[in-house]
Design a protein around this motif. Sequence first.
Motif, mmCIF file in Angstrom:
data_model
loop_
_atom_site.group_PDB
_atom_site.id
_atom_site.type_symbol
_atom_site.label_atom_id
_atom_site.label_comp_id
_atom_site.label_asym_id
_atom_site.label_seq_id
_atom_site.Cartn_x
_atom_site.Cartn_y
_atom_site.Cartn_z
ATOM 1 N N GLN A 135 0.835 -1.197 0.000
ATOM 2 C CA GLN A 135 0.000 0.000 0.000
ATOM 3 C C GLN A 135 0.873 1.252 0.000
ATOM 4 O O GLN A 135 1.814 1.367 0.770
ATOM 5 N N GLY A 136 0.586 2.156 -0.910
ATOM 6 C CA GLY A 136 1.339 3.408 -0.994
ATOM 7 C C GLY A 136 2.533 3.361 -1.920
ATOM 8 O O GLY A 136 3.155 4.395 -2.177
ATOM 9 N N SER A 137 2.878 2.162 -2.420
ATOM 10 C CA SER A 137 4.015 2.063 -3.339
ATOM 11 C C SER A 137 3.600 2.491 -4.738
ATOM 12 O O SER A 137 2.416 2.593 -5.056
ATOM 13 N N MET A 138 4.588 2.717 -5.593
ATOM 14 C CA MET A 138 4.299 3.074 -6.977
ATOM 15 C C MET A 138 3.641 1.898 -7.689
ATOM 16 O O MET A 138 4.094 0.761 -7.554
ATOM 17 N N LYS A 139 2.603 2.159 -8.429
ATOM 18 C CA LYS A 139 1.879 1.104 -9.137
ATOM 19 C C LYS A 139 2.116 1.234 -10.645
ATOM 20 O O LYS A 139 2.437 2.303 -11.158
ATOM 21 N N PHE A 140 1.936 0.089 -11.335
ATOM 22 C CA PHE A 140 2.133 0.062 -12.779
ATOM 23 C C PHE A 140 0.839 -0.331 -13.481
ATOM 24 O O PHE A 140 0.203 -1.313 -13.082
ATOM 25 N N PRO A 141 0.442 0.402 -14.522
ATOM 26 C CA PRO A 141 -0.755 0.037 -15.275
ATOM 27 C C PRO A 141 -0.619 -1.364 -15.849
ATOM 28 O O PRO A 141 0.476 -1.791 -16.227
ATOM 29 N N GLY A 142 -1.730 -2.090 -15.896
ATOM 30 C CA GLY A 142 -1.733 -3.430 -16.465
ATOM 31 C C GLY A 142 -1.578 -4.540 -15.457
ATOM 32 O O GLY A 142 -1.704 -5.716 -15.791
ATOM 33 N N LEU A 143 -1.282 -4.177 -14.187
ATOM 34 C CA LEU A 143 -1.015 -5.206 -13.176
ATOM 35 C C LEU A 143 -2.104 -5.281 -12.104
ATOM 36 O O LEU A 143 -1.832 -5.642 -10.959
ATOM 37 N N ALA A 144 -3.339 -4.967 -12.474
ATOM 38 C CA ALA A 144 -4.427 -4.963 -11.484
ATOM 39 C C ALA A 144 -4.579 -6.320 -10.805
ATOM 40 O O ALA A 144 -4.675 -6.405 -9.575
ATOM 41 N N ALA A 145 -4.590 -7.377 -11.587
ATOM 42 C CA ALA A 145 -4.768 -8.717 -11.013
ATOM 43 C C ALA A 145 -3.527 -9.137 -10.226
ATOM 44 O O ALA A 145 -3.625 -9.607 -9.083
ATOM 45 N N TYR A 146 -2.373 -8.947 -10.808
ATOM 46 C CA TYR A 146 -1.124 -9.385 -10.174
ATOM 47 C C TYR A 146 -0.859 -8.636 -8.868
ATOM 48 O O TYR A 146 -0.651 -9.246 -7.810
ATOM 49 N N SER A 147 -0.842 -7.309 -8.921
ATOM 50 C CA SER A 147 -0.469 -6.534 -7.737
ATOM 51 C C SER A 147 -1.488 -6.686 -6.615
ATOM 52 O O SER A 147 -1.117 -6.750 -5.435
ATOM 53 N N SER A 148 -2.762 -6.759 -6.954
ATOM 54 C CA SER A 148 -3.772 -6.939 -5.899
ATOM 55 C C SER A 148 -3.659 -8.320 -5.266
ATOM 56 O O SER A 148 -3.882 -8.487 -4.061
ATOM 57 N N SER A 149 -3.261 -9.333 -6.050
ATOM 58 C CA SER A 149 -3.060 -10.668 -5.479
ATOM 59 C C SER A 149 -1.868 -10.674 -4.539
ATOM 60 O O SER A 149 -1.866 -11.352 -3.499
ATOM 61 N N LYS A 150 -0.844 -9.902 -4.873
ATOM 62 C CA LYS A 150 0.337 -9.822 -4.022
ATOM 63 C C LYS A 150 0.053 -9.029 -2.742
ATOM 64 O O LYS A 150 0.705 -9.240 -1.713
#
Length: 227
Positions: A135-150
């Motif tokens: 939470q609060g880290s830089m996010k990358f477009p296209g990774l909605a499924a991956y980053s939310s799972s992590k």
Amino acid sequence: MSKHVIITGTSRGIGFELVKLFSEQGYKVLALSRNEKPISDLKLTHVTALPFDLSRKTDFHKIETFIKNEWKHVDILINNAGAILNKPFSETTMDDFEFVYKTNVFGVAEMTRIVLPFMRNPSHVVTISSMGGVQGSMKFPGLAAYSSSKAAVITLTELWAEEYKETKIAFNVLALGAVQTEMLAEAFPGFEVPMTPKSMAEYIYNFAVTGCKHFNGKLLQVSNSTP
């Protein structure tokens, strides 16, 4: 008594390097991956490589059977396997989310649940997450499924630590920055970073072996870049 470690996602990258490191230090290793051949071909002493898919329910039975029949106990579990998807959110379907979550969340939870009864004191469950899940880290477009799972496995780790706090089992999660793995190259062709799988594996090895003495229920951000 011999030390036992289970590592998922061992056919390449960080998991592949971790198997070699633990084997060199005399651990008995259960290396799990959909493709067991890269590890089998190394013919390492005390390493068992089994074909395994975190998203397939029936595969967990053979892990439970192996531990019961061959080892009796587990000292370290490293939940390293992961699935990544780089796709615009507008095109990311429910099936896409299910594909990623089956491996990155449901599979991690089930593997941990299966192994916990065999863990002796002290022992360590290390789950590999991503900076994208913090939470609060830089996010990358296209990774909605991956980053939310992590992000989900970060919270799971905190919950496990609370639920098992009366035991001497430690649960910690490492949020990794970008590492130059085949998975990164597949998701982001042409994107290059200085961190190698071997270098990251060395850090994870040391943390898996010693981190349980100092941390429980903690998220450690393992990234040499800012933000």
